[in-house]
Design a protein around this motif. Structure first.
Motif, PDB file in Angstrom:
ATOM      1  N   THR A  50       0.858  -1.180   0.000  1.00 27.59           N
ATOM      2  CA  THR A  50       0.000   0.000   0.000  1.00 27.59           C
ATOM      3  C   THR A  50       0.894   1.229   0.000  1.00 27.59           C
ATOM      4  N   GLY A  51       0.576   2.186  -0.849  1.00 31.02           N
ATOM      5  CA  GLY A  51       1.378   3.399  -0.949  1.00 31.02           C
ATOM      6  C   GLY A  51       1.026   4.418   0.115  1.00 31.02           C
ATOM      7  N   CYS A  52       1.983   5.260   0.428  1.00 26.30           N
ATOM      8  CA  CYS A  52       1.781   6.352   1.385  1.00 26.30           C
ATOM      9  C   CYS A  52       0.735   7.321   0.847  1.00 26.30           C
ATOM     10  N   GLN A  53      -0.137   7.785   1.731  1.00 28.11           N
ATOM     11  CA  GLN A  53      -1.165   8.751   1.357  1.00 28.11           C
ATOM     12  C   GLN A  53      -0.878  10.147   1.906  1.00 28.11           C
ATOM     13  N   ASN A  54       0.108  10.261   2.815  1.00 26.28           N
ATOM     14  CA  ASN A  54       0.346  11.543   3.490  1.00 26.28           C
ATOM     15  C   ASN A  54       1.856  11.783   3.641  1.00 26.28           C
ATOM     16  N   TYR A  55       2.484  12.249   2.569  1.00 25.77           N
ATOM     17  CA  TYR A  55       3.937  12.433   2.561  1.00 25.77           C
ATOM     18  C   TYR A  55       4.376  13.673   3.331  1.00 25.77           C
ATOM     19  N   ILE A  56       5.551  13.571   3.940  1.00 24.13           N
ATOM     20  CA  ILE A  56       6.271  14.701   4.513  1.00 24.13           C
ATOM     21  C   ILE A  56       7.262  15.131   3.432  1.00 24.13           C
ATOM     22  N   LYS A  57       7.320  16.431   3.136  1.00 24.88           N
ATOM     23  CA  LYS A  57       8.166  16.901   2.030  1.00 24.88           C
ATOM     24  C   LYS A  57       9.229  17.880   2.519  1.00 24.88           C
ATOM     25  N   ASP A  58      10.350  17.929   1.800  1.00 21.82           N
ATOM     26  CA  ASP A  58      11.377  18.919   2.103  1.00 21.82           C
ATOM     27  C   ASP A  58      11.108  20.197   1.313  1.00 21.82           C
ATOM     28  N   ASN A  59      12.021  21.152   1.396  1.00 20.08           N
ATOM     29  CA  ASN A  59      11.829  22.452   0.727  1.00 20.08           C
ATOM     30  C   ASN A  59      11.796  22.343  -0.798  1.00 20.08           C
ATOM     31  N   GLY A  61      10.211  19.845  -2.333  1.00 20.57           N
ATOM     32  CA  GLY A  61       9.045  19.041  -2.688  1.00 20.57           C
ATOM     33  C   GLY A  61       9.332  17.555  -2.751  1.00 20.57           C
ATOM     34  N   ARG A  62      10.532  17.152  -2.359  1.00 20.02           N
ATOM     35  CA  ARG A  62      10.869  15.719  -2.361  1.00 20.02           C
ATOM     36  C   ARG A  62      10.273  15.060  -1.124  1.00 20.02           C
ATOM     37  N   HIS A  63       9.806  13.848  -1.279  1.00 21.21           N
ATOM     38  CA  HIS A  63       9.260  13.092  -0.160  1.00 21.21           C
ATOM     39  C   HIS A  63      10.404  12.663   0.752  1.00 21.21           C
ATOM     40  N   ILE A  64      10.294  13.004   2.051  1.00 18.63           N
ATOM     41  CA  ILE A  64      11.298  12.613   3.034  1.00 18.63           C
ATOM     42  C   ILE A  64      10.669  11.866   4.208  1.00 18.63           C
ATOM     43  N   GLY A  65       9.421  11.469   4.056  1.00 20.87           N
ATOM     44  CA  GLY A  65       8.752  10.732   5.109  1.00 20.87           C
ATOM     45  C   GLY A  65       7.285  10.544   4.795  1.00 20.87           C
ATOM     46  N   CYS A  66       6.620   9.826   5.702  1.00 18.88           N
ATOM     47  CA  CYS A  66       5.198   9.542   5.535  1.00 18.88           C
ATOM     48  C   CYS A  66       4.545   9.439   6.903  1.00 18.88           C
TER      49      CYS A  66
END
Length: 149
Positions: A50-59, A61-66
């Motif tokens: 199952t894919g992440c639905q709520n990403y944490i992004k850096d400045n 716009g790259r995904h660095i967490g979920c």
């Protein structure tokens, strides 16, 4: 897998407040601005990822967490897959984690202190913390620090 330095580093997941989980990572040292990462997970080999639905992004716009909600542990081992892409090149990390090992427990609940002047003693009571997988209260060990002021 992928070019040296493009794969994510320091992949860490933590479960808190019983059913919330955050997974975070660092972008690869040589990853360019067009590198993007995608997190997938499952709790059994038979399931589909199952894919992440709520990403944490850096400045950039790259995904660095979920962030995950409604996570249940039940002594399960989870399988995590982080895929990345950079200019058409694939980057991949696969990791297995025992979910009960990454849970941060809440503090004990309803702590009360009753001190009696005549006996110079105190009674301290509390209830065990909320947890999703520990069923026996005897599994918990507590430490009390008393400071006289």
């Amino acid at each position: 897998a992928g070019m040296n330095g493009t794969a994510i580093e320091n992949f860490v997941c933590v479960i808190f407040n019983v059913s919330f989980m955050n997974c975070t990572w660092y972008v690869g040292r040589t990853a360019s601005g067009d590198t993007q990462y995608f997190l997938y997970w499952k709790t059994s080999r038979k399931e589909d990822f199952t894919g992440c639905q709520n990403y944490i992004k850096d400045n950039y716009g790259r995904h660095i967490g979920c962030r995950f909600q409604n996570v249940t542990i039940a002594n399960k081992r989870a399988h995590f897959l982080v895929n990345g892409s950079r200019s058409g090149q694939n980057i991949q990390l696969y990791k297995k984690i025992n979910l009960y090992e990454i849970e941060k427990l809440t503090p004990p609940l309803n702590v009360t202190v009753n001190c009696m002047e005549e006996s110079h003693g105190c009674e301290i009571r509390w209830q065990p913390p909320h947890t999703s997988h520990v069923k026996r209260h005897a599994c918990f060990k507590y430490e009390i620090v008393i400071e006289n002021k």
